[in-house]
Design an enzyme around this catalytic site. Sequence first.
Site, PDB file in Angstrom:
ATOM      1  N   PRO A 145      42.252  64.555  13.926  1.00  6.74           N
ATOM      2  CA  PRO A 145      42.259  65.301  15.187  1.00  6.74           C
ATOM      3  C   PRO A 145      42.146  66.827  15.083  1.00  6.74           C
ATOM      4  O   PRO A 145      43.045  67.556  15.496  1.00  6.74           O
ATOM      5  CB  PRO A 145      43.580  64.875  15.824  1.00  6.74           C
ATOM      6  CG  PRO A 145      44.471  64.600  14.665  1.00  6.74           C
ATOM      7  CD  PRO A 145      43.569  63.993  13.616  1.00  6.74           C
ATOM      8  N   CYS A 146      41.028  67.300  14.630  1.00  6.00           N
ATOM      9  CA  CYS A 146      40.803  68.747  14.572  1.00  6.00           C
ATOM     10  C   CYS A 146      40.714  69.347  15.972  1.00  6.00           C
ATOM     11  O   CYS A 146      40.916  70.548  16.151  1.00  6.00           O
ATOM     12  CB  CYS A 146      39.571  69.072  13.746  1.00  6.00           C
ATOM     13  SG  CYS A 146      38.071  68.256  14.289  1.00  6.00           S
ATOM     14  N   HIS A 147      40.466  68.505  16.980  1.00  5.65           N
ATOM     15  CA  HIS A 147      40.412  69.001  18.357  1.00  5.65           C
ATOM     16  C   HIS A 147      41.776  69.489  18.831  1.00  5.65           C
ATOM     17  O   HIS A 147      41.859  70.208  19.819  1.00  5.65           O
ATOM     18  CB  HIS A 147      39.863  67.914  19.303  1.00  5.65           C
ATOM     19  CG  HIS A 147      40.648  66.649  19.311  1.00  5.65           C
ATOM     20  ND1 HIS A 147      40.452  65.654  18.370  1.00  5.65           N
ATOM     21  CD2 HIS A 147      41.635  66.207  20.133  1.00  5.65           C
ATOM     22  CE1 HIS A 147      41.289  64.656  18.622  1.00  5.65           C
ATOM     23  NE2 HIS A 147      42.020  64.972  19.689  1.00  5.65           N
TER      24      HIS A 147
END
Length: 181
Positions: A145-147
């Site tokens: 989850p880099c978002h």
Amino acid sequence: MSSTTAPAAPMTTTRRSATYWMIVDSPLGELLLTGDGSGALASLSVPGQKGGLSPRPEWHRDPKAFRAATEQLAAYFAGELREFDLELRTHGTDFRERVWTALDTLPYGTTTSYGELAARIGAPRNAARAIGGAVGANPLLVVRPCHRVVGAGADALGGYAGGLPRKRQLLTLEGALPGGA
């Protein structure tokens, strides 16, 4: 003895070096999944992604290799899954792998800053630019989850290799932005 063990290594290496792929429809558009055929996911790209992949002629299309990923992605987009449980196989520098592993610990529906992510891995807070580079090089959008990493300012989403509209869409789905579940 060496003659009996030598042939086995090339067969294993050849199997592992092949790339397998499939495309999955999603609310973000088509997702390209790749791996080595063992069931481990090596990358997840979206159309137009900075540094994203496209299927190559020498790759092997194999939806069966990505059954778990496909099912979990569908559940995630339906709001039924908050944490992926997939075997991942990425290849990056030691620093990038540390950052990517830290991404895996970011809870669903939350965000953190690049500076806070630096602190999580024991890097100095002023390493935020290097953290941003590692986050931007994440080969597993959505799953890793880099978002959830945003700028320090109240309205600063930061960047996203898949594009800011997709980042907003994911954060909204998770309830981290207004209008989400």
